[in-house]
Design a protein around this motif. Structure first.
Motif, PDB file in Angstrom:
ATOM      1  N   ASN A 192       8.969 -14.630   2.932  1.00 51.30           N
ATOM      2  CA  ASN A 192       7.518 -14.773   2.986  1.00 51.30           C
ATOM      3  C   ASN A 192       6.916 -13.755   2.019  1.00 51.30           C
ATOM      4  O   ASN A 192       6.747 -12.577   2.357  1.00 51.30           O
ATOM      5  CB  ASN A 192       7.012 -14.543   4.415  1.00 51.30           C
ATOM      6  N   LYS A 193       6.592 -14.229   0.829  1.00 51.14           N
ATOM      7  CA  LYS A 193       6.139 -13.293  -0.213  1.00 51.14           C
ATOM      8  C   LYS A 193       4.753 -12.717   0.066  1.00 51.14           C
ATOM      9  O   LYS A 193       4.347 -11.759  -0.604  1.00 51.14           O
ATOM     10  CB  LYS A 193       6.155 -14.006  -1.574  1.00 51.14           C
ATOM     11  N   ASP A 194       4.053 -13.305   1.025  1.00 54.56           N
ATOM     12  CA  ASP A 194       2.739 -12.757   1.388  1.00 54.56           C
ATOM     13  C   ASP A 194       2.869 -11.533   2.271  1.00 54.56           C
ATOM     14  O   ASP A 194       1.902 -10.796   2.489  1.00 54.56           O
ATOM     15  CB  ASP A 194       1.907 -13.825   2.112  1.00 54.56           C
ATOM     16  N   ASN A 195       4.092 -11.322   2.796  1.00 61.86           N
ATOM     17  CA  ASN A 195       4.350 -10.184   3.660  1.00 61.86           C
ATOM     18  C   ASN A 195       5.011  -9.079   2.832  1.00 61.86           C
ATOM     19  O   ASN A 195       6.056  -9.311   2.197  1.00 61.86           O
ATOM     20  CB  ASN A 195       5.254 -10.616   4.818  1.00 61.86           C
ATOM     21  N   ALA A 196       4.415  -7.902   2.824  1.00 63.36           N
ATOM     22  CA  ALA A 196       4.919  -6.812   1.976  1.00 63.36           C
ATOM     23  C   ALA A 196       6.355  -6.431   2.321  1.00 63.36           C
ATOM     24  O   ALA A 196       7.180  -6.170   1.434  1.00 63.36           O
ATOM     25  CB  ALA A 196       4.011  -5.579   2.111  1.00 63.36           C
ATOM     26  N   GLU A 197       6.667  -6.399   3.621  1.00 62.90           N
ATOM     27  CA  GLU A 197       8.009  -6.032   4.046  1.00 62.90           C
ATOM     28  C   GLU A 197       9.031  -7.080   3.589  1.00 62.90           C
ATOM     29  O   GLU A 197      10.104  -6.732   3.110  1.00 62.90           O
ATOM     30  CB  GLU A 197       8.052  -5.879   5.565  1.00 62.90           C
ATOM     31  N   GLU A 198       8.647  -8.363   3.728  1.00 61.95           N
ATOM     32  CA  GLU A 198       9.528  -9.443   3.283  1.00 61.95           C
ATOM     33  C   GLU A 198       9.717  -9.410   1.769  1.00 61.95           C
ATOM     34  O   GLU A 198      10.813  -9.642   1.253  1.00 61.95           O
ATOM     35  CB  GLU A 198       8.950 -10.804   3.688  1.00 61.95           C
ATOM     36  N   ARG A 199       8.626  -9.110   1.046  1.00 62.92           N
ATOM     37  CA  ARG A 199       8.699  -9.049  -0.408  1.00 62.92           C
ATOM     38  C   ARG A 199       9.626  -7.926  -0.851  1.00 62.92           C
ATOM     39  O   ARG A 199      10.408  -8.067  -1.787  1.00 62.92           O
ATOM     40  CB  ARG A 199       7.295  -8.859  -0.984  1.00 62.92           C
ATOM     41  N   ALA A 200       9.565  -6.808  -0.136  1.00 60.37           N
ATOM     42  CA  ALA A 200      10.456  -5.681  -0.454  1.00 60.37           C
ATOM     43  C   ALA A 200      11.920  -6.064  -0.217  1.00 60.37           C
ATOM     44  O   ALA A 200      12.806  -5.702  -1.001  1.00 60.37           O
ATOM     45  CB  ALA A 200      10.075  -4.466   0.387  1.00 60.37           C
ATOM     46  N   LYS A 201      12.170  -6.799   0.877  1.00 65.09           N
ATOM     47  CA  LYS A 201      13.538  -7.267   1.152  1.00 65.09           C
ATOM     48  C   LYS A 201      14.034  -8.199   0.048  1.00 65.09           C
ATOM     49  O   LYS A 201      15.193  -8.143  -0.343  1.00 65.09           O
ATOM     50  CB  LYS A 201      13.579  -8.005   2.492  1.00 65.09           C
ATOM     51  N   MET A 202      13.135  -9.048  -0.452  1.00 69.22           N
ATOM     52  CA  MET A 202      13.501  -9.970  -1.519  1.00 69.22           C
ATOM     53  C   MET A 202      13.900  -9.209  -2.777  1.00 69.22           C
ATOM     54  O   MET A 202      14.948  -9.509  -3.387  1.00 69.22           O
ATOM     55  CB  MET A 202      12.349 -10.913  -1.823  1.00 69.22           C
ATOM     56  N   PHE A 203      13.093  -8.226  -3.165  1.00 68.13           N
ATOM     57  CA  PHE A 203      13.402  -7.455  -4.366  1.00 68.13           C
ATOM     58  C   PHE A 203      14.720  -6.688  -4.190  1.00 68.13           C
ATOM     59  O   PHE A 203      15.515  -6.576  -5.132  1.00 68.13           O
ATOM     60  CB  PHE A 203      12.258  -6.485  -4.699  1.00 68.13           C
ATOM     61  N   GLN A 204      14.934  -6.172  -2.985  1.00 68.82           N
ATOM     62  CA  GLN A 204      16.168  -5.434  -2.714  1.00 68.82           C
ATOM     63  C   GLN A 204      17.378  -6.355  -2.843  1.00 68.82           C
ATOM     64  O   GLN A 204      18.391  -5.990  -3.434  1.00 68.82           O
ATOM     65  CB  GLN A 204      16.104  -4.821  -1.306  1.00 68.82           C
TER      66      GLN A 204
END
Length: 616
Positions: A192-204
């Motif tokens: 969920n790219k709208d969620n900052a925590e989820e976006r951070a997990k994606m980049f990681q």
């Protein structure tokens, strides 16, 4: 633009790209791609570890050789037009190049002479595995993997989508095709790219996964390919090709061990090649190596078991070790002290395979992984009692027909052996734990009808398949007798009783051709070659009494002859030995192909479940 492979530094990735783009060609006299999955795995592992995989030999000539693309069907031949344009021919290294193309790209690859079925494989790098066994570091998506959360329920990677793999294992399993080409954007839908925590997990995830892909690229795809360009005319090139394929000897572990164990004694020299002729000798041998050298006619030894395999069996029988690297620990003294023991144990293994599974000596090499375990088991048991024998037989059929060892899998064989010698569990408990590693499930055969046709994936047209060879042994398990004379056909003979694999509905008959045409676009497009249409009969009956006759003709004829001789019960026994019931005989007499195939498949499946069952 013409490919420029010669006189340049080519790496694995660019070689694969040349293959993928069909800018290098295989001369028609090259054999088709024949490597199995385990050879592909070991090639990748060799590159990863920095081992040499030899050079490739290429020749840049004119358009003067019939050729095909890497991985193409044997029949897909490009006819030469005798033009002066540059064509890059791959003279040596095609198995390696095709294997790499298969592993790292989606390019269609055909194996052997099969012109319909494309080879598909997805190989994963288990980046968390730290052991030495290549077969656990590199995992195919159709292999069973131990489930750490529930050891009783192993799983396969193909059962999970790429997103599910990530959610369950993060970046542990790396698909090696991604090292060649990967779109990192495909993972964005997993978060969920709208969620900052989820976006951070994606980049990681993207960062960690890209780092692992970079490691594969650096260790495998960036490795140099040392190409050798053969200069000269076409005639000279053909001579070179003939030499490298028939006369070039590559150093093997057996060659190394010959040199390592060669010793001088008062009575003469110890030579490993002579030693294994003694071990394979069919008859009594003395415990003294030199007595055997003098007394035995070793020129008569023709047992077709490779000496490299004999080394492995020696290591297992003497040291109960299963990894190939352990072979180097064998020494001259140990071998000489155990000459008679090795001979007797090896003879016992051969006899066990023959008496219990009808495996003739000429076929032993096909069952090498199972042979290893049985060598350890037979060496462990002083004598084999009834319960131990039932355990070993069920082990054999599960391993062969339900594919417990997709490759050589020395680590898994060692695990089985450790379980075997563990006194804390009973034989049925041991077998139950082993069966969890089965990778082939046949339960789809339980529901079978003309509208819902289900058959074994075992075909005469692909006789090198493990499942096909296993099904042949299954046909032999009831001491299959010839339809006409009731003899048991044998593979290892040269007379008219030689075993032949006969199409019950002959494929060259008009009916056979009609069946092939009818199923041309069906999922069982090779149904005429399916194992359910194969019987084991003698050369004489196949060629002189059946040929292309239909079952309604020859089965009726044979049945009538037995009835006239007042031996109808004997005829029924013969047919039963071929997994053909009285009801199926009536189907054959009416040429009812589909009905017969379903009924025989069901009977074969029932026999497999019986042989693979756990007996208390």
């Amino acid at each position: 633009m013409k490919p420029n492979i010669t006189n340049t530094e080519v790496n694995i990735k660019s070689l694969i790209d040349l293959s993928r783009k069909e800018e290098i060609w295989l001369p028609e006299f090259q054999r088709p791609f024949v490597w199995d999955k385990n050879q592909v795995r070991l090639l990748i592992d060799s590159l990863y570890r920095g081992y040499t995989i030899s050079s490739i030999l290429i020749w840049k000539g004119g358009d003067e050789l019939a050729r095909r693309a890497v991985g193409a069907r044997v029949k897909d031949i490009k006819i030469p037009e005798d033009r002066p344009e540059d064509v890059v021919y791959l003279l040596d290294g095609q198995q390696r190049t095709t294997a790499l193309t298969l592993a790292f790209t989606k390019k269609p690859i055909f194996k052997g002479n099969n012109s319909k079925k494309k080879e598909k494989l997805n190989l994963y790098w288990d980046s968390h595995y730290t052991g030495d066994d290549a077969e656990l570091k590199w995992v195919f998506d159709d292999e069973r993997i131990e489930n750490e959360e529930n050891p009783q329920e192993p799983f396969m990677l193909k059962e999970l989508s790429e997103e599910e793999l990530f959610k369950k294992f993060n970046t542990r399993f790396v698909k090696i095709k991604h090292a060649f080409h990967f779109e990192s954007k495909i993972v964005e839908d997993w978060f969920n790219k709208d969620n900052a925590e989820e976006r951070a997990k994606m980049f990681q995830f993207q960062y960690e996964y890209s780092q692992k892909l970079k490691e594969l690229e650096n260790t495998v795809l960036s490795r140099k390919v040392y190409d050798i360009e053969q200069k000269g005319s076409l005639e000279q090139v053909l001579e070179v090709f003939e030499r490298i394929n028939t006369k070039n000897t590559k150093l093997s572990i057996f060659d190394i061990m010959v040199a390592k164990t060669y010793r001088k004694f008062d009575q003469g020299f110890f030579d490993l090649r002579s030693y294994y002729k003694i071990i394979k000798f069919n008859g009594r041998v003395d415990k003294d190596y030199f007595v055997n050298i003098e007394a035995l006619d070793l020129d008569t030894v023709t047992l077709p078991v490779e000496d490299s395999d004999m080394l492995q069996l020696s290591m297992i029988i003497l040291n109960k070790k299963f990894k190939g690297s352990e072979i180097l620990k064998l020494n001259t003294e140990q071998l000489m002290q155990n000459t008679k023991l090795l001979h007797d144990k090896f003879t016992k293994v051969i006899q066990y395979m023959d008496q219990n599974f009808n495996v003739e000596v000429t076929e032993l090499r096909r069952y090498n992984p199972i042979l290893k375990f049985l060598a350890g088991a037979i060496s462990h048991f002083d004598t084999i009692d009834v319960k131990q024998n039932e355990f070993l037989k069920s082990y054999f059929w599960n391993t062969l027909l339900k594919n417990r060892y997709p490759g050589a899998q020395s680590e898994r064989i060692a695990k089985d052996y450790d379980l075997l010698v563990d006194d804390r569990t009973t034989l049925p408990q041991k077998l139950k734990r082993m069966i969890n590693d089965n990778t082939r499930n046949l339960t789809y055969l339980e529901n079978n009808s003309i509208d819902n046709l289900n058959l074994f994936d075992a075909h005469y047209s692909n006789r090198s398949q493990q499942i096909y060879r296993g099904m042949l042994l299954l046909l032999k398990s009831k001491n299959a007798k010839d339809f006409y004379n009731g003899f048991t056909p044998l593979k290892d003979v040269t007379n008219e009783n030689k075993l032949e694999e006969h199409h019950i509905f002959p494929k060259k008959s008009e009916l056979g051709k009609n069946i092939s045409s009818k199923y041309e676009k069906h999922k069982y497009d090779d149904i005429i070659n399916n194992i359910a249409n194969i019987a084991l009969i003698t050369n004489e009956t196949n060629n002189k009494r059946i040929s292309s006759r239909l079952p309604s003709d020859y089965i009726t004829d044979f049945e009538n002859q037995y009835i006239e001789a007042n031996k109808y019960d004997e005829f029924l026994e013969i047919m039963d030995s071929q997994f053909i019931s009285k009801e199926m005989i009536e189907m054959l007499k009416k040429d009812q192909f589909e009905e017969f195939m379903i009924a025989r498949t069901t009977l074969l499946y029932q026999q497999i479940e019986e042989l693979c069952s756990i007996k208390n």
